[in-house]
Scaffold this active site. Sequence first.
Site, mmCIF file in Angstrom:
data_model
loop_
_atom_site.group_PDB
_atom_site.id
_atom_site.type_symbol
_atom_site.label_atom_id
_atom_site.label_comp_id
_atom_site.label_asym_id
_atom_site.label_seq_id
_atom_site.Cartn_x
_atom_site.Cartn_y
_atom_site.Cartn_z
ATOM 1 N N ASN A 164 0.836 -1.210 0.000
ATOM 2 C CA ASN A 164 0.000 0.000 0.000
ATOM 3 C C ASN A 164 0.867 1.255 0.000
ATOM 4 O OD1 ASN A 164 -3.044 -0.427 0.165
ATOM 5 N ND2 ASN A 164 -2.292 -1.976 1.595
ATOM 6 N N LEU A 192 -3.243 1.389 18.279
ATOM 7 C CA LEU A 192 -2.765 2.680 18.766
ATOM 8 C C LEU A 192 -3.667 3.202 19.879
ATOM 9 C CD1 LEU A 192 -1.726 4.214 15.337
ATOM 10 C CD2 LEU A 192 -0.250 3.222 17.104
ATOM 11 N N ASN A 232 -6.547 4.801 8.055
ATOM 12 C CA ASN A 232 -6.164 3.387 8.128
ATOM 13 C C ASN A 232 -6.848 2.655 6.982
ATOM 14 O OD1 ASN A 232 -5.080 0.959 9.262
ATOM 15 N ND2 ASN A 232 -7.120 0.495 10.085
ATOM 16 N N HIS A 264 -8.350 -1.171 5.883
ATOM 17 C CA HIS A 264 -8.737 -2.460 6.469
ATOM 18 C C HIS A 264 -9.271 -3.371 5.363
ATOM 19 C CE1 HIS A 264 -10.023 -5.275 9.477
ATOM 20 N NE2 HIS A 264 -11.176 -5.377 8.839
HETATM 21 C C1 GRF Z 1 -3.297 -5.038 3.844
HETATM 22 O O1 GRF Z 1 -4.224 -6.028 3.489
HETATM 23 C C2 GRF Z 1 -3.909 -4.163 4.880
HETATM 24 O O2 GRF Z 1 -5.253 -3.909 4.668
HETATM 25 C C3 GRF Z 1 -3.715 -5.020 6.083
HETATM 26 O O3 GRF Z 1 -2.415 -5.534 5.954
HETATM 27 C C4 GRF Z 1 -2.114 -5.616 4.587
HETATM 28 C C5 GRF Z 1 -0.862 -4.828 4.367
HETATM 29 O O4 GRF Z 1 -0.344 -5.008 3.122
HETATM 30 N N1 GRF Z 1 -3.994 -4.331 7.306
HETATM 31 P P1 GRF Z 1 0.907 -4.132 2.667
HETATM 32 O O5 GRF Z 1 1.940 -4.153 3.807
HETATM 33 O O6 GRF Z 1 0.440 -2.755 2.351
HETATM 34 O O7 GRF Z 1 1.443 -4.863 1.473
#
Ligand code: GRF
Length: 218
Positions: free
Chosen positions: A17, A96, A110, A112
Amino acid sequence: MSERPTIAVLVSGSGSNLQAIIDASERGEIPCRVGIVISNKADAYGLARGKKHGIPTEVVDHKGFATREEFDARLVEVIRGSGADLVCLAGFMRILTPVIIRAFPNRILNIHPALLPSFPGTHGPGQALAYGVRFSGCTVHFLDEGVDTGPIVVQAIVPVYDDDTEDTLAARILVQEHRIYPMAIRLFFSGRLAFEGRKVKIRGEPKIPEFSHRNPDA
Ligand code: GRF
């Protein structure tokens, strides 16, 4: 030329991400740049992604702190020191406390991997699969003091199929995460977001014509 606003991105793992956010920034699709990548894990691949793009990184190892509050106080210091205008949690696997949430009210996003308020907490895709829903998806929301309960900015849906595993569903959801996180950041900086109670309203929100999805589509 005026400086673009900056965001602090917090990661614990792969940071895909984070990569989507960096790419969107470099392509000029969001009006900000990543000013710092912070991780609670020294070996998080997200740190390497940041470095590759010349972004300062910092490790704040939660194991070095006696309480969650002390850990969060250090995070606040590092984020303030970076001058970030927005904080983005991107696969940051720590709960947090109000110490950081109150330091940046309505300034922490955030992501999810489920359609909140369904399936909060860990293993969103696994929970969706176990329940037997036909659609799941992902949610970008502001952080409040609950777990995955804050005001929702953007959601995307994906179908769930009978032959899905937690991994195949999580991968399908992740593709959408990479689309909606930059979108939520763009909306944040657009000045079009307004808070109304626990809701986020989007000024000039476009309506989707004849929106209808079915699964199965038979
Ligand atoms: C994503 O699915 C996010 O929603 C979750 O952990 C994963 C993180 O993926 N909380 P990355 O580290 O961004 O590849």
